[in-house]
Design a protein around this motif. Structure first.
Motif, PDB file in Angstrom:
ATOM      1  N   ASP A 171      26.067  -7.477 -13.777  1.00  0.00           N
ATOM      2  CA  ASP A 171      27.000  -7.866 -12.538  1.00  0.00           C
ATOM      3  C   ASP A 171      26.630  -7.697 -11.174  1.00  0.00           C
ATOM      4  OD1 ASP A 171      28.419  -8.868 -15.255  1.00  0.00           O
ATOM      5  OD2 ASP A 171      29.910  -7.065 -14.872  1.00  0.00           O
ATOM      6  N   GLY A 172      26.190  -6.413 -10.916  1.00  0.00           N
ATOM      7  CA  GLY A 172      25.784  -6.181  -9.587  1.00  0.00           C
ATOM      8  C   GLY A 172      24.754  -7.079  -9.116  1.00  0.00           C
ATOM      9  N   MET A 173      23.679  -7.349  -9.843  1.00  0.00           N
ATOM     10  CA  MET A 173      22.542  -8.186  -9.337  1.00  0.00           C
ATOM     11  C   MET A 173      22.734  -9.588  -9.293  1.00  0.00           C
ATOM     12  SD  MET A 173      19.514  -7.928  -8.309  1.00  0.00           S
ATOM     13  CE  MET A 173      18.904  -6.431  -8.897  1.00  0.00           C
ATOM     14  N   THR A 174      23.972 -10.184 -10.154  1.00  0.00           N
ATOM     15  CA  THR A 174      24.246 -11.572  -9.997  1.00  0.00           C
ATOM     16  C   THR A 174      25.046 -11.675  -8.639  1.00  0.00           C
ATOM     17  OG1 THR A 174      24.568 -11.543 -12.319  1.00  0.00           O
ATOM     18  CG2 THR A 174      25.816 -13.239 -11.007  1.00  0.00           C
ATOM     19  N   ALA A 175      25.728 -10.587  -8.098  1.00  0.00           N
ATOM     20  CA  ALA A 175      26.601 -10.687  -7.116  1.00  0.00           C
ATOM     21  C   ALA A 175      25.759 -10.666  -5.922  1.00  0.00           C
ATOM     22  CB  ALA A 175      27.872  -9.588  -7.281  1.00  0.00           C
ATOM     23  N   ALA A 176      24.674  -9.511  -6.058  1.00  0.00           N
ATOM     24  CA  ALA A 176      23.818  -9.705  -4.876  1.00  0.00           C
ATOM     25  C   ALA A 176      23.101 -10.856  -4.496  1.00  0.00           C
ATOM     26  CB  ALA A 176      23.067  -8.223  -5.236  1.00  0.00           C
ATOM     27  N   VAL A 177      22.437 -11.448  -5.511  1.00  0.00           N
ATOM     28  CA  VAL A 177      21.734 -12.787  -5.413  1.00  0.00           C
ATOM     29  C   VAL A 177      22.910 -13.739  -4.790  1.00  0.00           C
ATOM     30  CG1 VAL A 177      20.868 -14.470  -6.642  1.00  0.00           C
ATOM     31  CG2 VAL A 177      19.951 -12.147  -7.192  1.00  0.00           C
ATOM     32  N   LYS A 178      23.881 -13.971  -5.366  1.00  0.00           N
ATOM     33  CA  LYS A 178      24.883 -14.943  -4.723  1.00  0.00           C
ATOM     34  C   LYS A 178      25.328 -14.699  -3.366  1.00  0.00           C
ATOM     35  CE  LYS A 178      26.787 -16.352  -9.382  1.00  0.00           C
ATOM     36  NZ  LYS A 178      27.783 -16.695 -10.090  1.00  0.00           N
ATOM     37  N   ALA A 215      25.795  -2.461  -4.089  1.00  0.00           N
ATOM     38  CA  ALA A 215      25.627  -2.998  -5.459  1.00  0.00           C
ATOM     39  C   ALA A 215      24.525  -3.696  -5.741  1.00  0.00           C
ATOM     40  CB  ALA A 215      26.895  -3.442  -6.113  1.00  0.00           C
ATOM     41  N   PRO A 216      23.746  -3.790  -6.825  1.00  0.00           N
ATOM     42  CA  PRO A 216      23.606  -2.393  -7.826  1.00  0.00           C
ATOM     43  C   PRO A 216      22.706  -1.391  -7.239  1.00  0.00           C
ATOM     44  CG  PRO A 216      21.972  -4.280  -8.199  1.00  0.00           C
ATOM     45  CD  PRO A 216      22.724  -4.799  -6.987  1.00  0.00           C
ATOM     46  N   TYR A 217      22.452  -1.304  -5.925  1.00  0.00           N
ATOM     47  CA  TYR A 217      21.414  -0.508  -5.516  1.00  0.00           C
ATOM     48  C   TYR A 217      21.898   0.774  -5.226  1.00  0.00           C
ATOM     49  CZ  TYR A 217      18.907  -4.912  -4.869  1.00  0.00           C
ATOM     50  OH  TYR A 217      18.564  -6.221  -5.158  1.00  0.00           O
ATOM     51  N   ASP A 218      23.159   1.056  -5.461  1.00  0.00           N
ATOM     52  CA  ASP A 218      23.994   2.512  -5.520  1.00  0.00           C
ATOM     53  C   ASP A 218      23.941   3.190  -6.671  1.00  0.00           C
ATOM     54  OD1 ASP A 218      25.714   0.810  -6.482  1.00  0.00           O
ATOM     55  OD2 ASP A 218      27.606   1.397  -5.377  1.00  0.00           O
ATOM     56  N   LEU A 219      23.156   2.680  -7.763  1.00  0.00           N
ATOM     57  CA  LEU A 219      23.297   3.375  -8.947  1.00  0.00           C
ATOM     58  C   LEU A 219      22.725   4.621  -8.848  1.00  0.00           C
ATOM     59  CD1 LEU A 219      20.385   3.273 -10.645  1.00  0.00           C
ATOM     60  CD2 LEU A 219      20.622   0.983 -10.521  1.00  0.00           C
ATOM     61  N   ASP A 232      23.347   6.626  -6.571  1.00  0.00           N
ATOM     62  CA  ASP A 232      24.604   7.425  -6.040  1.00  0.00           C
ATOM     63  C   ASP A 232      25.133   8.425  -7.348  1.00  0.00           C
ATOM     64  OD1 ASP A 232      26.997   8.383  -4.944  1.00  0.00           O
ATOM     65  OD2 ASP A 232      27.174   6.429  -3.824  1.00  0.00           O
ATOM     66  N   VAL A 233      25.501   7.876  -8.166  1.00  0.00           N
ATOM     67  CA  VAL A 233      26.153   8.486  -9.330  1.00  0.00           C
ATOM     68  C   VAL A 233      25.063   8.569 -10.541  1.00  0.00           C
ATOM     69  CG1 VAL A 233      28.062   8.661 -10.868  1.00  0.00           C
ATOM     70  CG2 VAL A 233      28.407   7.614  -8.472  1.00  0.00           C
ATOM     71  N   PRO A 234      24.601   9.600 -10.854  1.00  0.00           N
ATOM     72  CA  PRO A 234      23.453   9.583 -11.715  1.00  0.00           C
ATOM     73  C   PRO A 234      24.077   9.142 -13.152  1.00  0.00           C
ATOM     74  CG  PRO A 234      23.301  11.639 -10.591  1.00  0.00           C
ATOM     75  CD  PRO A 234      24.507  10.862 -10.172  1.00  0.00           C
ATOM     76  N   GLY A 235      23.333   8.358 -13.997  1.00  0.00           N
ATOM     77  CA  GLY A 235      23.890   7.834 -15.306  1.00  0.00           C
ATOM     78  C   GLY A 235      24.614   6.496 -15.264  1.00  0.00           C
ATOM     79  N   SER A 236      24.611   6.054 -14.075  1.00  0.00           N
ATOM     80  CA  SER A 236      25.665   4.627 -13.955  1.00  0.00           C
ATOM     81  C   SER A 236      24.789   3.345 -14.073  1.00  0.00           C
ATOM     82  CB  SER A 236      26.169   4.680 -12.427  1.00  0.00           C
ATOM     83  OG  SER A 236      25.037   4.403 -11.404  1.00  0.00           O
ATOM     84  N   ALA A 237      23.597   3.460 -14.631  1.00  0.00           N
ATOM     85  CA  ALA A 237      22.747   2.403 -14.645  1.00  0.00           C
ATOM     86  C   ALA A 237      23.027   1.579 -15.887  1.00  0.00           C
ATOM     87  CB  ALA A 237      21.241   2.644 -14.735  1.00  0.00           C
ATOM     88  N   THR A 238      24.394   1.283 -16.377  1.00  0.00           N
ATOM     89  CA  THR A 238      24.699   0.483 -17.684  1.00  0.00           C
ATOM     90  C   THR A 238      24.268  -0.940 -17.211  1.00  0.00           C
ATOM     91  OG1 THR A 238      26.755   0.043 -16.868  1.00  0.00           O
ATOM     92  CG2 THR A 238      26.368   1.965 -18.119  1.00  0.00           C
ATOM     93  N   TRP A 239      24.029  -1.706 -18.572  1.00  0.00           N
ATOM     94  CA  TRP A 239      23.693  -3.062 -18.345  1.00  0.00           C
ATOM     95  C   TRP A 239      24.721  -4.040 -17.669  1.00  0.00           C
ATOM     96  CZ3 TRP A 239      19.934  -6.512 -17.699  1.00  0.00           C
ATOM     97  CH2 TRP A 239      20.365  -7.729 -17.941  1.00  0.00           C
ATOM     98  N   ASP A 240      25.783  -3.761 -18.138  1.00  0.00           N
ATOM     99  CA  ASP A 240      27.223  -4.539 -17.409  1.00  0.00           C
ATOM    100  C   ASP A 240      27.058  -4.230 -15.877  1.00  0.00           C
ATOM    101  OD1 ASP A 240      27.749  -5.385 -19.770  1.00  0.00           O
ATOM    102  OD2 ASP A 240      29.521  -4.192 -20.175  1.00  0.00           O
ATOM    103  N   TYR A 241      26.658  -3.098 -15.410  1.00  0.00           N
ATOM    104  CA  TYR A 241      26.604  -2.694 -14.044  1.00  0.00           C
ATOM    105  C   TYR A 241      25.667  -3.581 -13.389  1.00  0.00           C
ATOM    106  CZ  TYR A 241      27.028  -0.359  -9.567  1.00  0.00           C
ATOM    107  OH  TYR A 241      26.949   0.059  -8.310  1.00  0.00           O
ATOM    108  N   LEU A 242      24.363  -3.431 -13.878  1.00  0.00           N
ATOM    109  CA  LEU A 242      23.300  -3.882 -13.381  1.00  0.00           C
ATOM    110  C   LEU A 242      23.089  -5.290 -13.503  1.00  0.00           C
ATOM    111  CD1 LEU A 242      20.461  -1.679 -14.998  1.00  0.00           C
ATOM    112  CD2 LEU A 242      21.008  -1.702 -12.616  1.00  0.00           C
TER     113      LEU A 242
END
Length: 422
Positions: free
Chosen positions: A97-104, A79-83, A85-95
């Motif tokens: 939250d996923g990027m925040t978790a990836a950086v931390k 996450a969030p680089y698996d978006l 994997d499932v087309p259409g999953s690139a919502t703002w909340d997913y991106l």
């Protein structure tokens, strides 16, 4: 010119990058490879010069006896680089939250141990060009700190660049108060620390080197140089049984080294699949870790299990192959007119499996749907329907039409002159 490759201590990633690195070396450039100290022997085994930087920290070993933490780490790598994997999953909340978790998590965990030492080395050695694995942002920071040109050297499809582009596009549609950018903030803090201006190149490089043909690629819309993939898998010995032609059509199966080395096992019913394949009039060659082999029931005589065989030596002898949709495995096979069945799971594997099937050079099944009968029937199609081999030959021709790594060297000289600031 002086070239520095920067990458994490991950053998599967390093192997994918070796041929381009050697091409620069044989073009007359001075090439060093920087990674954590524990990885130096792997680098030198490839005949390259290692520069140990920072201190060793292996997140997989740290979590080896803590399955819940390892599962969270595994999810954090994706996450969030698996978006894709499932087309259409690139919502703002997913991106967001996923990027925040990836950086931390993953980004800090893998970059921080080497960063300070790497910057010191680049300021001393003064490379003209720094190439970095797409999550090894320490390479971009160190390049900017010494005025070198820098570019990302991909080890698969560009999920990282495409995710960054999607992030910025989606961010622009949000209310101003919610336009957070944890990756830019994190990279910007190092720009301030080391005294240079932060820019988007810290996230995506001055340019990107893509080792996949357009038919298998994810176009992120970035400045990209495409090059022919040439396989390298480390030390390789052709076994005696591979020195002779197969008596029946050969079908090879591999699920990758990472499945057992990092994640603790395979995620498909392996014995069921092998027994299903054995029902065909073929010779099955399966690379299966030794400890897993001991847990499987006895196999029919037309199934050969080995812990390892050089895939670039095995694939050309096959009538069809079954694999996990790992980029290097798929790209190595694609250099030959061999139809492929991709049993994909997550991250970039589903995207690669879909692209392979859309091209017509193979078929794809998600691991959650993989059964012995399903895999057997898919392989039977690959062996008996001529269109698959014809499209596999077309894919091979597309790859061979790309510049070789040796031909890439001149292009990189031009890009270095364009982007170097020192």
């Amino acid at each position: 010119m002086r070239v520095l490759l920067v990458l994490p201590a991950e053998k599967s990633i390093f192997n994918y990058l070796v041929p381009v690195t050697w091409a620069l070396r044989t073009a007359g450039h001075e090439v060093h490879v920087a990674s954590l100290p524990r990885f130096a022997s792997t680098i030198t085994q490839a005949g390259l010069t290692a520069v140990p930087v920072g201190h060793d920290r292996d997140p997989w070993r740290i979590t080896e006896n803590r399955p819940e933490e390892r599962a969270a780490l595994r999810a954090g790598v994706a996450a969030p680089y698996d978006l894709y994997d499932v087309p259409g999953s690139a919502t703002w909340d997913y991106l967001r939250d996923g990027m925040t978790a990836a950086v931390k998590g993953w980004h800090r965990l893998t970059n921080f141990p080497m960063l300070a030492d790497l910057v010191s080395y680049t300021r001393y050695w003064e490379p003209d060009l720094v190439l970095w694995e797409p999550l090894c942002y320490a390479g971009a920071i160190a390049a900017k700190a010494c005025g070198a040109a820098h570019g990302r050297l991909l080890f698969g499809i560009d999920v990282f660049g495409a995710t960054r582009v999607d992030y910025l596009r989606t961010q622009a549609r949000q209310a101003p108060a919610d336009r957070v950018d944890p990756l830019a903030d994190w990279l910007g803090s190092y720009a301030r620390k080391y005294g240079f201006d932060a820019g988007e190149d810290l996230a995506v490089g001055d340019f990107t080197i893509d080792q996949l043909p357009a038919s298998l690629s994810l176009d992120a819309g970035l400045d990209t140089v495409r090059v022919q993939f040439v396989p390298y898998g480390g030390a390789a010995v052709v076994p005696d049984w591979l020195k002779r032609p197969a008596e029946r059509p050969r079908v090879a199966l591999t699920l990758g080294l990472t499945a057992t080395e990092v994640f603790g096992g395979y995620n498909v019913p392996l014995s069921e699949i092998l027994l299903g394949l054995s029902e065909l009039d073929v010779e099955v060659v399966a690379t299966v870790a030794g400890d897993v082999q001991r847990t499987l029931p006895p196999m029919p005589s037309n199934v050969r299990m080995v812990p390892y065989v050089p895939w670039h030596a095995l694939a050309p002898t096959c009538a069809a192959v079954v694999h996990h949709a790992g980029a290097a495995t798929l790209a190595t096979t694609a250099r030959h007119p061999v139809p492929q069945l991709a049993l994909h799971f997550h991250f970039d594997q589903p995207y690669l499996g879909r692209k392979l099937a859309e091209h017509g050079a193979g078929l794809e099944i998600h691991t959650g749907d993989a059964t012995g009968g399903g895999v057997r029937d898919a392989v039977a199609r690959l062996l008996t329907e001529p269109a698959f081999k014809a499209r596999a030959a077309d894919l091979r021709d597309e790859i061979f039409a790309l510049p070789t790594p040796n031909e890439l060297a001149g292009t990189l000289e031009e890009l270095t002159a364009k982007h170097r600031t020192r």
